[in-house]
Scaffold this active site. Sequence first.
Site, PDB file in Angstrom:
ATOM      1  N   ASP A  39       3.379   1.517  -1.072  1.00 29.25           N
ATOM      2  CA  ASP A  39       2.293   2.194  -0.540  1.00 29.25           C
ATOM      3  C   ASP A  39       2.493   3.608  -1.208  1.00 29.25           C
ATOM      4  OD1 ASP A  39       0.412   3.139   1.233  1.00 29.25           O
ATOM      5  OD2 ASP A  39       1.753   3.829   2.587  1.00 29.25           O
ATOM      6  N   GLY A  40       1.352   4.383  -1.335  1.00 31.76           N
ATOM      7  CA  GLY A  40       1.235   5.842  -2.063  1.00 31.76           C
ATOM      8  C   GLY A  40       0.766   5.916  -3.339  1.00 31.76           C
ATOM      9  N   TRP A  44      -0.270   9.166  -5.405  1.00 28.82           N
ATOM     10  CA  TRP A  44       0.495   9.551  -6.517  1.00 28.82           C
ATOM     11  C   TRP A  44      -0.370   9.887  -7.628  1.00 28.82           C
ATOM     12  CZ3 TRP A  44       0.733   7.380 -11.555  1.00 28.82           C
ATOM     13  CH2 TRP A  44       1.790   7.730 -12.383  1.00 28.82           C
ATOM     14  N   HIS A  57      -2.155   2.301  -9.322  1.00 29.93           N
ATOM     15  CA  HIS A  57      -1.857   1.332  -8.978  1.00 29.93           C
ATOM     16  C   HIS A  57      -1.131   0.420 -10.178  1.00 29.93           C
ATOM     17  CE1 HIS A  57      -4.062   1.165  -5.330  1.00 29.93           C
ATOM     18  NE2 HIS A  57      -5.263   1.421  -5.641  1.00 29.93           N
ATOM     19  N   SER A  86      -5.788  -8.252   3.663  1.00 35.19           N
ATOM     20  CA  SER A  86      -7.120  -8.498   3.887  1.00 35.19           C
ATOM     21  C   SER A  86      -8.036  -7.453   4.191  1.00 35.19           C
ATOM     22  CB  SER A  86      -6.936  -9.705   4.778  1.00 35.19           C
ATOM     23  OG  SER A  86      -6.299  -9.336   6.104  1.00 35.19           O
ATOM     24  N   ARG A  92     -11.700  -0.592   0.721  1.00 37.90           N
ATOM     25  CA  ARG A  92     -11.749   0.016  -0.551  1.00 37.90           C
ATOM     26  C   ARG A  92     -12.872  -0.002  -1.303  1.00 37.90           C
ATOM     27  NH1 ARG A  92      -6.114   0.445  -2.414  1.00 37.90           N
ATOM     28  NH2 ARG A  92      -4.964   0.613  -0.248  1.00 37.90           N
ATOM     29  N   LEU A 149      14.991 -16.036  -8.936  1.00 38.97           N
ATOM     30  CA  LEU A 149      14.254 -15.366  -8.031  1.00 38.97           C
ATOM     31  C   LEU A 149      13.198 -15.719  -7.482  1.00 38.97           C
ATOM     32  CD1 LEU A 149      14.595 -12.481  -6.374  1.00 38.97           C
ATOM     33  CD2 LEU A 149      13.370 -11.231  -8.009  1.00 38.97           C
ATOM     34  N   LEU A 217       3.461  -1.257   9.909  1.00 37.20           N
ATOM     35  CA  LEU A 217       3.801  -2.420   9.188  1.00 37.20           C
ATOM     36  C   LEU A 217       2.319  -3.132   8.583  1.00 37.20           C
ATOM     37  CD1 LEU A 217       5.637  -5.020  11.547  1.00 37.20           C
ATOM     38  CD2 LEU A 217       6.077  -4.460   9.167  1.00 37.20           C
ATOM     39  N   GLU A 229      15.418  -5.712   9.754  1.00 37.58           N
ATOM     40  CA  GLU A 229      15.695  -4.365   9.734  1.00 37.58           C
ATOM     41  C   GLU A 229      14.650  -3.656   8.949  1.00 37.58           C
ATOM     42  OE1 GLU A 229      18.181  -2.823  11.311  1.00 37.58           O
ATOM     43  OE2 GLU A 229      18.822  -5.067  12.335  1.00 37.58           O
TER      44      GLU A 229
END
Length: 261
Positions: A39-40, A44, A57, A86, A92, A149, A217, A229
């Site tokens: 986020d942000g 930025w 982005h 969604s 946007r 990963l 969230l 957590e």
Amino acid sequence: MTNSQSNRGPGFLYNLYQKRLRRGLSSESLPHHVAMIIDGNRRWAKQLGYETAAHGHRAGAAKMREFLEWCDDLGVKVVTLYLLSSDNLSSRSTDELYDLIEIIADLAEELSHYRDWRVKRVGATTGLPEPLIAALDAAEARTAQKKGLHINLAVGYGGRTEIVHAMRSIVEKHHLTGGNLESLAELLTPDLIGEHLYTSGQPDPDLVIRTSGEQRLSDFMLWQSAHSEFYFVEALGPDLREVDFLRALRDFSRRQRRYGG
């Protein structure tokens, strides 16, 4: 001042602190699955005077590649990145959404050729353009046999919609086998619902991180994060540092997890 002394500036101290944080982490204390709400990015870009959010982005996407390297190097097994909700599809602007979709497609393509990483799309296809769906599906198919990963790209994702889709899938399968409403009620369990989520077969996130200082969230992994957590970082997405991540892991390792308590 000698050359060795001149080299011991802020960068030297930062690296020293970073190594100290890393040494303080044990493999046993690390989360198995980390979920990231990036986020942000728009803030930025605005703070730096860019004309469009696309610059933010792109910087955020580059940071997520870096973030995945940090996770992989430490032995984290699963990472979920919240890239496009969604709700974003309707909130946007058209131009920003077009740029964001292109950036996500490029990121999926890049990740699918990097290391031994396995890429999986999680989310609904409703409202997503075909080229983006194709890029995500191609990345998933290209990496299906990789063992490194595991990366979930949450695109077109909504937590409540995911639960609705899971319930619909359960009801449809039950109906096809001739089951009735009473038997369905007896079958319903948290485990059964979990088996029909987008992340079926994966461990729930142990740690959810959100950048930019926001503490919510935003409809992300509502079911899966029931016992997670949470850690909130003040840095905007593109400004996230490895030190910030290591601090999050240190904080996680010190917590006494209470499942339902």
